[in-house]
Each structure stands twice: as C-alpha cells, then as structure tokens.
Design an enzyme around this catalytic site. Structure first.
Site: not given
Length: 672
Positions: A34, A36-37, A115, A170
């Site tokens: 992930d 790298v992406y 968050k 949430e």
C-alpha cells in the site's frame, strides 16, 4: 520539467496506479505494498494539481474508492458521501489553510473535530422518525443497514423535533467493548478481531440483528445535510442543534480562528489519544461557515472545505538480531529481519519482511542495528528507517547471499527481477513448498497433507515429487509422528478423491510461473486436457483473453521440460484425471442467470457436514458464481462451515456477507 516530460510521467503514473488497482480489487493478486501505491498516488496528485488541464477521465484521482458488497439492498446517496483529503504534517495543513482562504479571499473560522476510527453511516429522518440508514459504500451507492442500526442505542428512533433531515456520522466500537468481545471470543475458541474498527464494521453487517445488538456499538453524528433549509449557518450551530434533537455528538469539537489554536487542538488530541474510550486516527478540520462550504464546493472525490490531519503511525524502536532467508515455492529467496520483540498497535512483533535484496540495500539494514518499526496500514510490520545515531562503530554492511540457504546452489536474478531465486529443481525447500502448494485447498485440496506431514515424508524419502503422493501406502503413513490409523485412512481417502479433480486444480497445483487459480481455470476451459495444453505454443496462448505473452511463454517453457512430461505420465499412471470436467463460463452463464449466486465471488471455508467442498464448488460455479480461495475486498460471500478460522475473521473485518451451511443448503434447495 518540460510539458512533454510531465505528460509522459502522468501517463506512466496513471497506467501503474490503474494496473495496481485492478490487481488489488479485481484479480486478488496485489503486486505492491500500500505504501508504494500511496507514494505514486501522491505524486499523481501533485502533478495534476500543478497541471489541472492534464487531468484525464481515467485518472485514479477522479474515482471515489470503495465497493458495494452484496447481501444488503443497494441505496443511492442523493448527495455523495465523499471521502476527505489527507495531510500528514502541520506544514501540509498550513498549505491547505492558505489555499482555502486565498480561494475565498478572507480569513476563516474553523471547526476542529476528532476523526473517529469507525465506519461512515448516513441516517434519514422524516417528521422526526428514523426511516433509513446506510453505509458509505463507494460514495455514490451504499447499502441499507437500517435494521442493524436500529439496534444501536445511541441512534434515536424519534427526534425531539419533527424535522425531516439526513445526517452523517461514524459508527464505532468503544475500546472497552472491543476488549470484552475479544476476551469472550477467545474463551469460546473463536478468532478475535484485529482492531475496534474491524469489529465495528463486521458487527454492523451481520445478517442476524441480534449479533449486532450484542456488540455494544455506538455512534457520533458530525454533519447535517442541507442545513440552509433550516436556517443553520455554521458547523458549531449544527452540532448544537444535532445534540438538541437527541443525537450523540462528540463534545471534543471546538471552533477555532487561528492556526495556533488548530495546532494546540492537534497537540491535545495527540496527547489524549491513548486515554480516550474510543479510537481516533486524526483530526478533521472544516470551514465553519456553511456559506463558505457551498462557495468552494467539492472535487469529484473530496470536499475543498475540509481536510483530515492523520496521526503518524505508531512507531517503536527495536534491535535487529538476525536476518534470515527463506525459499518460497517459486524459488524466490526472501529476507526477514528477526528483532527484539516490541508491542506495536496492540500486538507483539518480532519479525518483519525485508522484501528483497534491493530493499535491504536501500535501507542499509545491518545485524545489530537499532531500527524504527511501524505497521504499514496498521497491519503489516515494516522497518521505516535505521537509527544511524545508535549504529556501533564496528558495524559492517550486510552481505547479500550468493548461495541458496537450503541447498547451496547459486542464486540468480531472472528477467531483471529484484528478487533472488534458487533455480535448483532438487532444492529441498523448493520441493517441500511445491508439494505443500500442490496439496493446498485451492489446488488439489488434499486435506491432512500439510507442511508438517510433507516435511516428514520428504525427510524420510517417501516422496520426492507430487507424483509420489499417489504412491503412499497405509504402512508408510502409520510410521509418521502422531499419525494413527484414522489419520492415515483419512489422508489416503483425500489423496484418492483428488484423483478426480478437474484439471484446473492440477494446472494451478503444478506451480507454473505466472499461473494462478484464475489463469489455470481459463487454460483448462480452452484446452480441455493436459495433453492439449502441453502441446500449446506461446503465440496461441497469448491470444486468449486476459492472458498474454508473459503467461504464454511461461506455460510453453514449463511443458518443454522433459521432466515435466515424465511427471504427467506418472500422474496418468497413478489414475489422476487429466481432463477438464467443468462447464465453460459461457455454458455456466446460459444456465445460471436466474440464480442469486450469479456473478458473485464466493469463498468456501471450514468443514461442511452435508456435502463435500468440491460438490459445493461445482454447484456454485454451475449457478454463475466464481469460487475463489482467499477472502479480499472483492469477495461477495463467504460460506462458512465448522472451524472456519482466519478466513471468517478476515471476512468479518472486510464486511463481507457470511452464510452458514444451513442457509446455503436452503438456498440450494430453493434454486434447484
């Protein structure tokens, strides 16, 4: 950079990201981490923001991520549930503030909010009564989870005023509830959840609402849709109104005016994070004025008036004690750092993959080094850097091995790969891994023939290749450690049953490079027999949809080996089926379009009492389902028998619909 260079880099980035996304979401075969992406995606955003005229419709930046899972009614969001843009430093946050304020040419007030690390939900009320609740899904289409949301005590069924509204928030699992749930599951022998977010997501998508009700979920509501219709002008005013209507809102929210106040809020949240009764993974900053929010609007993916400041990952220092190299089924030799154990994100970590020699060289990791360790994506242990200040003077650069750690053969690089490979076909590690793969559930599915048994059989020279499996006798098996008559008979039965598999399992089980289960199925459908496939040429294979030259070359090269042809003859003599027994996709589609399983990606796990796994698989495929061996974000349904294990846990973590055997049998009977 010249304009041409920018265009070329953008094209390359789009191609890479779209390919990686397809590998991850469609093929179930991710080829990059992930991180790298994310690195490439951030670079794409930088270039596109600097060159907005070069943004194309196929750019990953124009997509809202996510997938709607089957099993619940689909719901369209009249106003998309967009994700938030992320920043990871105060410097990036300042840039966002300046960009936003410059766009409206005024200083702004902001709402700072924690968050919450949970699952985004939307709630709809008519005349004060709760009528519908849904998940975010892909931002445009979610899923109706009304009945499960009704079990959550924090969600009011009727408001204190008869208003017709949509709110968003949430759903989360409190830390205390998470610990209690995992303690209970562990005591009952069930798999535990990795973290509260996964537990909340899995709980919210249970088909049995009683299970959801037992999980003690909670919610924070943080946004009122179309507030201007009610004369509400600011986020703080909206939060106060939401609370007055009966919603649970987070009281840590604060209205601020300066960046100093914002930073103070971030610092306080960082300090209090560990002591909060729920998980947070950052803070959310919103323009306080709804008029400003409306003025600046949204991009396709994110609002321009809000940003998420993400906390840096949990990081610990530890010491590298050793670097071990292991040989995989395809001969790839992989380094692993063995470290002093540390607690990271709630689990004890003592090992981390070093991926390949280039990674090891780039990080310059040495035995004895002190390193910083974090969990990539909060899951995979990863060394982020070496603490050079703590490196000893006698430290020496680690030397990459040139010989296989198992057999001593020379290691090589193939086709410009970064990986090191042992290509000795007699390498003990390679042979044992190949045998394990051949017997695995996705291949020949020989239950009871796992790594421990294969280790004994190989070391005692009872088998040297996959054909040898079919020559095993009761007298041989009964001599193995902890093997009794029942175990020996069960294994012999499993071996005998595997003789009748269709050839797609055999093709996959042989371990041909670049040939996974999906490609094996395509080859089986097209060539119908192992003899036909063995004669196929690369040019011919390359013309088959979704295959190509790399796979064609690999298959032709594999069967050009005379030892492989001898192996096929031995398998034939052992009574192993070498023909395709299933239906082609076209034949399946003709007979399966009315099935509720048509088009679903299904995983079978655990022990089924009523029918064999192969029978269930064949029935599903005949009714249009695609049966895969591993659970991923693209999985639509998990059918779970007894002792389902890690696949059930992963399915719950990914919010995949789960069906037990009784439910599956009932559905089969209804459709047969």
């Amino acid at each position: 950079m010249s304009q041409k260079d920018i265009e070329m880099e953008l094209k390359e980035l789009r191609n890479k990201l779209n390919r990686w996304s397809n590998e991850y979401y469609v093929l179930d075969t991710p080829s990059v981490e992930d991180s790298v992406y994310d690195k490439h995606y951030q670079r794409l955003l930088e270039l596109e923001q600097a060159n907005p005229d070069l943004v194309t419709a196929d750019s990953p930046s124009q997509r809202v991520g996510g997938k709607v899972l089957s099993g619940f009614t689909k719901v369209s969001h009249d106003i998309p549930m967009l994700s938030l843009g992320d920043v990871f430093s105060k410097e990036e946050l300042i840039e966002f503030l300046e960009r936003l304020e410059n766009s409206v040419e005024q200083k702004l007030d902001y709402s700072c909010e924690l968050k919450i690390d949970g699952l985004a939900i939307s709630l709809t009320y008519e005349n004060g009564k709760f009528i519908k609740g849904s998940t975010r899904g892909n931002g445009v289409i979610g899923e109706d989870i009304t009945e499960n949301l009704k079990t959550i005590k924090a969600i009011p069924m009727e408001l204190n005023e008869p208003v017709s509204i949509e709110v968003r928030g949430e759903c989360y699992m409190p830390k205390k509830s998470f610990v209690e749930l995992n303690t209970k599951r562990e005591a009952e022998g069930q798999a535990v959840f990795a973290n509260p977010r996964n537990a909340a997501a899995g709980s919210l998508r249970q088909l049995d609402t009683k299970i959801t009700a037992s999980r003690n979920l909670s919610t924070f509501i943080y946004y009122l849709m179309e507030p201007e219709k009610l004369g509400i002008k600011t986020q703080t005013e909206a939060l106060n109104k939401l609370e007055s209507w009966g919603f649970k809102v987070n009281n840590e929210s604060k209205q601020v005016k300066t960046k100093e106040e914002i930073f103070a809020y971030i610092d306080k949240a960082t300090d209090q994070r560990a002591n909060l009764p729920y998980d947070i993974d950052g803070i959310v900053l919103k323009a306080e004025s709804f008029a400003v929010q409306s003025q600046v609007g949204n991009t396709v993916k994110v609002p321009r008036w809000a940003i998420a400041y993400k906390f840096p990952p949990d990081e610990q220092e530890t010491k590298v004690l050793d670097i071990e190299w292991t040989v995989g089924r395809t001969g790839v030799v992989t380094p692993t750092a063995v470290m002093e154990p540390v607690t990271l994100a709630g689990t004890t970590v003592a090992r981390a993959s070093l991926h390949n020699p280039d990674y090891l060289k780039e990080k310059d990791i040495r035995i004895g080094d002190t390193v910083k360790l974090h969990k990539a994506g909060d899951i995979i242990p990863e060394i982020s850097e070496v603490v050079l200040a703590k490196r000893t003077e006698d430290s020496v650069e680690y030397q990459i091995p040139t010989e296989c750690p198992e057999c001593g053969a020379k290691l090589v690089h193939l086709d410009d790969e970064v990986a090191l490979r042992c290509i000795n076909p007699q390498c003990p590690a390679l042979v044992k891994e190949s045998l394990t793969h051949f017997a695995s559930r996705n291949a020949m599915d020989i239950r009871g023939l796992g790594p421990r048994i294969i280790e004994q059989l190989y070391n005692r020279e009872m088998i040297k290749d996959v054909a040898g499996i079919y020559s095993l006798t009761f007298e041989q098996l009964i001599t193995l450690d902890k093997f009794k008559e029942k175990s020996a008979n069960n294994l012999l039965t499993a071996i005998d049953n595997s003789r009748n598999n269709s050839i797609e399992r055999l093709i996959f089980g042989l371990g041909i490079r670049h040939v996974g289960a999906k490609v094996a199925r395509i080859l089986a459908e097209n060539y119908k027999s192992m003899d036909n496939l063995a004669k196929a040429k690369s040019d011919e294979i390359s013309t088959i949809d979704s295959l190509g030259k790399i796979i064609g070359d690999s298959v032709e090269m594999y069967f050009a080996d005379e030892h492989v042809m001898e192996l096929l003859d031995e398998l034939r003599q052992a009574g192993v089926n070498l023909e395709f027994l299933g239906k082609t996709r076209e034949e399946q589609l003709e007979s399966s379009t009315d099935s509720s399983f048509n088009g679903l990606r299904v995983v079978l796990t655990g022990t089924l009492d009523t029918l064999k796994r192969s029978e269930a698989k064949s029935w599903l495929e005949a009714h249009g389902a695609k049966v895969t061996g591993s659970v991923s974000k693209k999985t639509d349904l998990l059918i779970a028998g007894h002792d389902a294990g890690s696949k059930l846990t992963k399915a719950q973590e990914l919010n995949v619909r789960v069906m037990n055997e009784a439910e599956f049998i009932q559905q089969m009977e209804e459709e047969s």
